[in-house]
Write an enzyme that holds these catalytic residues in place. Sequence first.
Site, short mmCIF file in Angstrom:
data_model
loop_
_atom_site.label_atom_id
_atom_site.label_comp_id
_atom_site.label_asym_id
_atom_site.label_seq_id
_atom_site.Cartn_x
_atom_site.Cartn_y
_atom_site.Cartn_z
CE1 TYR A 45 -3.17 -2.86 0.45
CE2 TYR A 45 -3.62 -2.15 2.40
CZ TYR A 45 -3.77 -3.27 1.27
OH TYR A 45 -4.76 -4.33 1.61
CG HIS A 103 -0.95 -8.26 0.50
ND1 HIS A 103 -0.84 -7.53 0.12
CD2 HIS A 103 -2.50 -8.93 -0.16
CE1 HIS A 103 -1.15 -6.36 0.00
NE2 HIS A 103 -2.51 -7.46 -0.19
N1 LIG Z 1 -5.37 -8.60 1.45
C1 LIG Z 1 -6.01 -7.88 0.32
O1 LIG Z 1 -5.62 -8.85 -0.94
C2 LIG Z 1 -6.60 -6.97 0.27
C3 LIG Z 1 -7.46 -7.10 -1.25
C4 LIG Z 1 -8.15 -5.48 -1.33
C5 LIG Z 1 -8.41 -4.93 -0.10
N2 LIG Z 1 -8.06 -4.95 1.09
C6 LIG Z 1 -8.18 -4.27 2.25
O2 LIG Z 1 -9.95 -3.73 2.27
C7 LIG Z 1 -9.92 -2.67 3.15
C8 LIG Z 1 -11.30 -2.60 2.39
O3 LIG Z 1 -11.98 -2.94 0.82
P1 LIG Z 1 -11.70 -1.74 -0.26
O4 LIG Z 1 -11.04 -0.40 -0.08
O5 LIG Z 1 -11.41 -2.70 -1.38
O6 LIG Z 1 -13.11 -1.46 -0.46
P2 LIG Z 1 -14.90 -1.39 0.76
O7 LIG Z 1 -13.96 -1.45 2.20
O8 LIG Z 1 -15.63 -2.40 0.52
O9 LIG Z 1 -14.88 -0.49 -0.20
C9 LIG Z 1 -15.38 0.96 -0.28
C10 LIG Z 1 -15.34 1.94 -0.93
O10 LIG Z 1 -16.67 2.29 -0.07
C11 LIG Z 1 -17.17 3.67 0.41
N3 LIG Z 1 -17.81 3.70 1.86
C12 LIG Z 1 -17.60 2.98 2.76
N4 LIG Z 1 -17.77 2.73 4.23
C13 LIG Z 1 -19.55 3.71 3.15
C14 LIG Z 1 -20.93 4.39 4.37
N5 LIG Z 1 -20.86 3.84 5.77
N6 LIG Z 1 -21.45 4.12 3.17
C15 LIG Z 1 -21.22 4.31 1.70
N7 LIG Z 1 -19.91 4.09 1.19
C16 LIG Z 1 -19.05 3.77 2.76
C17 LIG Z 1 -15.73 4.18 0.14
O11 LIG Z 1 -16.38 5.03 0.14
P3 LIG Z 1 -15.19 6.70 0.88
O12 LIG Z 1 -13.54 6.27 1.15
O13 LIG Z 1 -16.00 7.98 0.05
O14 LIG Z 1 -15.44 7.27 1.85
C18 LIG Z 1 -15.02 3.63 -1.02
O15 LIG Z 1 -16.23 3.83 -2.31
C19 LIG Z 1 -8.99 -2.07 2.42
O16 LIG Z 1 -8.67 -0.53 2.70
C20 LIG Z 1 -7.86 -3.25 2.88
O17 LIG Z 1 -7.32 -2.68 3.40
C21 LIG Z 1 -7.06 -6.22 1.04
#
Ligand SMILES: NC(=O)c1ccc[n+]([C@@H]2O[C@H](COP(=O)([O-])OP(=O)(O)OC[C@H]3O[C@@H](n4cnc5c(N)ncnc54)[C@H](OP(=O)(O)O)[C@@H]3O)[C@@H](O)[C@H]2O)c1
Length: 270
Positions: A45, A103
Amino acid sequence: MPVDQNTPIPSLGFGTWQIKGQDCVHGVREALNLGYRHIDTAQAYENEAEVGQGLKASGVAREQIWLTTKVWISSLEPKAIVTSTEESLRKLGVDHVDLLLVHWPIFKQATLAQILEAFVGLQERGLTRKIGVSNFPAALLDQAAQLAPIFANQVEYHPYLDQSPVLEVCRKHKVHLTAYSPLARGQVLQDPVLQEIGAKTGHSAAQVALRWLVQQPGVSAIPKASSEKNRKANLAISEFEISADDMARVHALARPDGRVIDPPFAPNWD
Ligand SMILES: NC(=O)c1ccc[n+]([C@@H]2O[C@H](COP(=O)([O-])OP(=O)(O)OC[C@H]3O[C@@H](n4cnc5c(N)ncnc54)[C@H](OP(=O)(O)O)[C@@H]3O)[C@@H](O)[C@H]2O)c1
């Protein structure tokens, strides 16, 4: 280093993928000040230094925070696992993380057994309290859990993606499941079933998706939220519960094409 092996992973974490620079420093500080106690980052990241600055700026005591980082695929070789983790700790400004994850399961430079042996070595040195994996399908998780004390598997999980085979292996080996992309990167926000369930208690579809995840035993969720409004809304899922009937309705939303994170190097998910 005080190590309390019994501290459970907080069920709601703050995901920091694609939050960089001052936004990351500010985001982590604000999340901790709002009440989050679980922060998720990764070498890939490119924000570990900023996560560390946010931790310090928050004033929250280190031992109250669950901090997870992940070793990237280019470092999945015993020596690089050690040096890259030491580098992560330097950037984060901490003497240990709470959870260190593989990862992605990429075994080009070393076998799974060699990788996990290096992770166990880091745990024995106190550089991480727990070790775990990420993006491990069910059969591979089963193998990993027989090789090392796997604490968690972090995988994509949300109402549109069935993860019951992985959950079954998690429960067999008492492995925690952390749900990443728990909002399917925003795809669940307009779902009519989630909206209808949320309307009963005045909550949004996003809050229902997160509540549905953390209401499952042994599951935590790490949504990413850029705004204070969404960060607060996600924390507020502790205020309500979903009935057993509505839990089943959310489970029924899973669909075959529900996966949103599927890079070219991903394993065979079946
Ligand atoms: N291990 C892995 O390979 C892997 C892969 C992907 C992700 N991850 C981890 O998982 C975390 C989350 O996943 P992600 O970032 O892919 O997607 P996510 O959390 O499923 O979705 C993020 C989206 O949802 C929106 N959001 C968040 N809370 C909300 C709410 N209460 N109401 C409306 N919209 C909302 C955010 O908008 P805003 O940003 O505008 O608030 C953003 O556009 C990552 O940051 C990372 O730490 C890990």
